[in-house]
Design a protein around this motif. Structure first.
Motif, PDB file in Angstrom:
ATOM      1  N   VAL A  62     130.166 -20.382-118.616  1.00 50.79           N
ATOM      2  CA  VAL A  62     130.838 -21.422-117.827  1.00 50.79           C
ATOM      3  C   VAL A  62     130.068 -21.659-116.520  1.00 50.79           C
ATOM      4  N   VAL A  63     129.665 -20.596-115.872  1.00 50.27           N
ATOM      5  CA  VAL A  63     128.953 -20.712-114.603  1.00 50.27           C
ATOM      6  C   VAL A  63     127.506 -21.149-114.827  1.00 50.27           C
ATOM      7  N   ARG A  64     126.847 -20.581-115.805  1.00 51.55           N
ATOM      8  CA  ARG A  64     125.450 -20.947-116.060  1.00 51.55           C
ATOM      9  C   ARG A  64     125.350 -22.423-116.453  1.00 51.55           C
ATOM     10  N   ASN A  65     126.245 -22.851-117.328  1.00 54.80           N
ATOM     11  CA  ASN A  65     126.208 -24.253-117.748  1.00 54.80           C
ATOM     12  C   ASN A  65     126.581 -25.196-116.613  1.00 54.80           C
ATOM     13  N   ALA A  66     127.524 -24.753-115.769  1.00 60.95           N
ATOM     14  CA  ALA A  66     127.927 -25.598-114.638  1.00 60.95           C
ATOM     15  C   ALA A  66     126.763 -25.803-113.678  1.00 60.95           C
TER      16      ALA A  66
END
Length: 365
Positions: A62-66
């Motif tokens: 979720v954080v990496r893609n964001a």
């Protein structure tokens, strides 16, 4: 589709738009300030750019893609970004997005206390809410008046109440899970009145007799990605009778009585009465009791624990969940993913096999 909707909201209604990272934030404040909240749960699928590689591979998708999405310009239509203190990774993203992602617009923060509220933490979160409103005002929007805040609270209370009615009568709704959850998740970016109208449309479809013929199951987890989980469950002969997804059911507040004489105090009361969530508190007993109540209410015959890999707050609870369901003889399936675009063949087979076990007479007993 979201970009076109955001642009339409800005041009037609003069609203500002703010990208919001998971999970919890006082959405009523944004509504009262005429600011459109557009939540960013990833997005799913492969990262939209190389900046995901700036984070360790053991940071959740979720954080990496964001970070990759923001750096690739995917959120440029928004006027700012809000980073709640869900976990260290999301909070850290508030710094990484400008430093590594080239985000030049305002980055807002909302820090909420962990654990049950007491007098000091109630004062703290109230101050955080006021500070958030003050920081959002730097976008050129007026601070919320008490009356605007009361109206926003009533609007979001109405939305939550309708979602609860739909959840309670899920078996009587002749809509498949994929379409049902697609409507629920449109609340992640629609203006609240638009979302409420869509929920009313689906409520009108309720029948007097059960419409769902499959095996009722319950799902707990972070975010229903890939959304094809609902198709796989349906094809295997089941339907989702209840959920505790952080992105969906867990954020529906069941509080009905609320004193609005001081709307800021009412917001604190709402935070205090939110469904148990590991991003709020490490206390597991209240959450287990809450899940038991949902499962009993919806008549689920088994549970799928669907988590995102490396999501620390969620994963801390998994051993307790598995022990609890096991001790009560509740069939369970544990799934772990990384925001894939679709399920692997192996994952599909596991879901199908799990639901097949639920269809046995012994399981139904």
């Amino acid at each position: 589709m979201r970009k076109a909707y955001i642009e339409e909201q800005k041009s037609r209604h003069g609203r500002k738009a703010v990208v919001v990272l998971p999970v919890h934030y006082p959405r009523e404040i944004l509504t009262a300030m005429n600011v459109l909240a557009v939540e960013l749960w990833g997005p799913p699928g492969p990262p939209r750019g190389p900046e995901a590689g700036r984070l360790q591979t053991y940071v959740c998708a979720v954080v990496r893609n964001a970070l990759a999405f923001i750096a690739s310009g995917g959120a440029d239509v928004a006027d700012g970004a809000l980073f709640p203190h869900t976990c260290d990774s999301v909070q850290g993203l508030a710094t990484l997005a400008p430093d590594f992602g080239g985000w030049k617009k305002p980055a807002f923060r909302f820090i909420h206390p962990k654990g049950p509220l007491r007098a000091s933490s109630r004062a703290f979160i109230r101050a955080e809410m006021v500070a958030l409103a003050q920081s959002l005002a730097t976008l050129g929007v007026a601070p919320p008046t008490d009356d605007a805040l009361r109206d926003a609270i009533r609007l979001h209370r109405e939305i939550d109440a309708l979602k609860l009615r739909l959840a309670d009568r899920r078996a009587y709704l002749p809509v498949n899970d994929a379409d049902y959850y697609r409507v629920l998740r449109r609340g992640e970016f629609l203006w609240p009145t638009d979302h409420l109208n869509e929920l009313r449309d689906i409520e009108r479809k309720l029948l007097d007799t059960p419409a769902q013929k499959g095996i009722p199951i319950f799902i707990t987890g972070y975010v229903p990605e890939p959304m094809s989980i609902f198709d796989v469950v349906a094809e295997a002969g089941a339907y989702v009778a209840g959920d505790d997804y952080a992105a969906v059911g867990r954020r529906v507040n069941s509080r009905t009585e609320l004193d609005l004489s001081d709307p800021w105090a009412a917001l604190v009361d709402l935070y205090d009465s939110a469904s148990p969530c590991p991003t709020h508190s490490a206390e597991q007993a209240p959450r287990l009791a809450h899940l038991d109540a949902i499962m009993q209410r919806c008549g689920a015959r088994g549970v799928i624990i669907h988590e995102q890999k490396f999501c620390e707050p969620q994963l801390f609870d998994v051993p307790a969940l598995r022990r609890h369901f096991g001790a009560h003889g509740i069939p369970q399936l544990y799934l772990e993913g990384e925001l894939e675009s679709d399920f692997s063949g192996q994952a599909r087979t596991r879901i199908e096999a799990f639901i097949e076990t639920l269809s046995s007479p012994r399981s139904a007993a």
